[in-house]
Design an enzyme around this catalytic site. Structure first.
Site, PDB file in Angstrom:
ATOM      1  N   GLY A  26      21.734 -23.387  86.324  1.00 54.30           N
ATOM      2  CA  GLY A  26      22.136 -23.773  85.071  1.00 54.30           C
ATOM      3  C   GLY A  26      22.763 -25.268  85.134  1.00 54.30           C
ATOM      4  O   GLY A  26      23.735 -25.525  84.171  1.00 54.30           O
ATOM      5  N   ALA A  27      22.465 -25.879  86.090  1.00 52.86           N
ATOM      6  CA  ALA A  27      22.750 -27.350  86.255  1.00 52.86           C
ATOM      7  C   ALA A  27      22.413 -28.526  85.217  1.00 52.86           C
ATOM      8  O   ALA A  27      22.752 -29.533  85.625  1.00 52.86           O
ATOM      9  CB  ALA A  27      22.590 -27.828  87.656  1.00 52.86           C
ATOM     10  N   ASN A  28      21.439 -28.079  84.325  1.00 49.81           N
ATOM     11  CA  ASN A  28      21.193 -29.005  83.521  1.00 49.81           C
ATOM     12  C   ASN A  28      21.912 -29.447  82.173  1.00 49.81           C
ATOM     13  O   ASN A  28      21.729 -30.510  81.457  1.00 49.81           O
ATOM     14  CB  ASN A  28      19.714 -28.644  82.698  1.00 49.81           C
ATOM     15  N   GLY A  30      26.422 -28.893  80.503  1.00 48.66           N
ATOM     16  CA  GLY A  30      27.632 -28.328  80.549  1.00 48.66           C
ATOM     17  C   GLY A  30      28.376 -28.226  81.688  1.00 48.66           C
ATOM     18  O   GLY A  30      28.348 -29.350  82.412  1.00 48.66           O
ATOM     19  N   GLY A  32      27.489 -26.625  84.504  1.00 51.62           N
ATOM     20  CA  GLY A  32      26.644 -26.855  85.823  1.00 51.62           C
ATOM     21  C   GLY A  32      26.312 -28.261  86.039  1.00 51.62           C
ATOM     22  O   GLY A  32      26.263 -28.734  87.150  1.00 51.62           O
ATOM     23  N   SER A 155      34.661 -15.354  82.958  1.00 53.61           N
ATOM     24  CA  SER A 155      35.456 -15.961  81.590  1.00 53.61           C
ATOM     25  C   SER A 155      36.427 -14.817  81.372  1.00 53.61           C
ATOM     26  O   SER A 155      36.571 -13.807  81.779  1.00 53.61           O
ATOM     27  CB  SER A 155      34.339 -15.851  80.430  1.00 53.61           C
ATOM     28  N   TYR A 181      29.108  -9.432  76.154  1.00 52.31           N
ATOM     29  CA  TYR A 181      29.287 -10.486  76.807  1.00 52.31           C
ATOM     30  C   TYR A 181      30.294 -10.056  77.993  1.00 52.31           C
ATOM     31  O   TYR A 181      30.425 -10.372  78.890  1.00 52.31           O
ATOM     32  CB  TYR A 181      29.753 -11.583  76.123  1.00 52.31           C
TER      33      TYR A 181
END
Length: 308
Positions: A26-28, A30, A32, A155, A181
């Site tokens: 998820g490095a694209n 936020g 990440g 979280s 969640y």
């Protein structure tokens, strides 16, 4: 774990990562993206493991613009598909026989009722099972590496309506997006603690967890309408930028003082913002019997067995 009282820890405290390979899911965007940026700035070769390669390329360009000479590569990874996870893991092992850091960062939050390609609840499937499988498939590349680490992002949602619903893990009978969640983020912590127990005899790799507090990211887009209204009022007062929200992950991944099984999060305003410290997770997250049961179920659901 009791909260520490260390001095303010910032991205300037990240030690040199030269020669290290870091895989960030998820490095694209936020958290990440910010995690990848800092690791690249400290000399790591960072693999941006992303679902959308076009977004990944834009993220790589953004990092390269800020970090001249950054060593970056892209890996397609859809955590909502175990077939994609297996393909990505095989390609990563082929390209990087040794991996120093695996940052399990990608996630979804409060999504409407949706299923992954394998029929899992989207939040449980992406946040927990996808990362469980990826870690198991890559662990052989981490185990021989001294001070290698697996950092999984949880979280403070792991405290909210959170239990592991073994009788209905996929929320097939009744779906509650907040409870789903909470289950997924509780699972992230339980996975970390059980993984650390299994890694300890090897003495090379540790597992740690982190949470970003109330970081301003795209995850807020799926908040239920009543919560979104409250969040619109509260978040400007308690939230922090993604770059600050990434600090607990970065500390868990790079601080030489980190020991396995620790959990890092913001130290201020009830854990919603501030500089990263070792913090306590819920009593429920430390239930060893549930951790072990979750591990066994996760192996069964993903058909991934760990080499520890």
């Amino acid at each position: 774990m009791a909260r520490t009282t260390a001095a303010r820890w910032t991205e300037n405290d990240v030690p040199s990562q030269k020669g290290r390979i870091a895989v960030v899911t998820g490095a694209n965007s936020g958290l990440g993206l910010q995690t990848a940026r800092v690791l690249a700035a400290r000399g790591a070769h960072v693999v941006l493991a992303v679902r959308d390669l076009d977004k990944g390329r834009r993220a790589a360009t953004e990092i390269a613009d800020r970090v001249p000479g950054a060593q970056l590569s892209l890996q397609q990874l859809d955590l909502a598909s175990l077939a994609s996870v297996r393909t990505a893991a095989a390609e990563l092992r082929a390209a990087h026989p040794r991996i120093d850091l695996l940052i399990n960062n990608a996630g979804v939050m409060y999504t409407p009722r949706r299923k992954t390609q394998d029929g899992f609840d989207m939040q449980f499937g992406v946040n927990h099972l996808g990362h469980f499988a990826l870690t198991g498939l890559l662990l052989d590349a981490l185990l021989p590496v001294a001070d290698s680490r697996v950092v999984t992002v949880s979280s403070f949602g792991h405290r909210i309506q959170a239990s592991i619903h073994f009788d209905d893990l996929q929320f097939d009978r009744s779906y509650n997006r907040v409870a789903a969640y909470g289950q997924a983020k509780l699972a992230n912590l339980m996975f970390t603690y059980e993984l650390q127990r299994r890694l300890a005899p090897h003495g090379t790799t540790i597992a740690a967890a982190a949470h970003p507090g109330a970081a301003a990211t795209e995850l807020q887009q799926n908040l239920p309408r009543p919560l979104r209204k409250a969040a619109d009022l509260a978040l400007p007062l308690i939230s922090q930028p993604a770059a600050m929200g990434a600090l607990p992950t970065l500390r868990a991944a790079t601080d030489p003082a980190v020991t396995g099984g620790q959990y890092y999060g913001p130290g201020g305003m009830g854990g919603t913002r501030g500089y990263p410290e070792a913090v306590a997770s819920s009593k429920k997250s430390h239930d060893t019997a549930v951790q072990q049961r979750l591990w066994a179920v996760s192996e069964q659901l993903t058909d991934v067995r760990f080499p520890v």
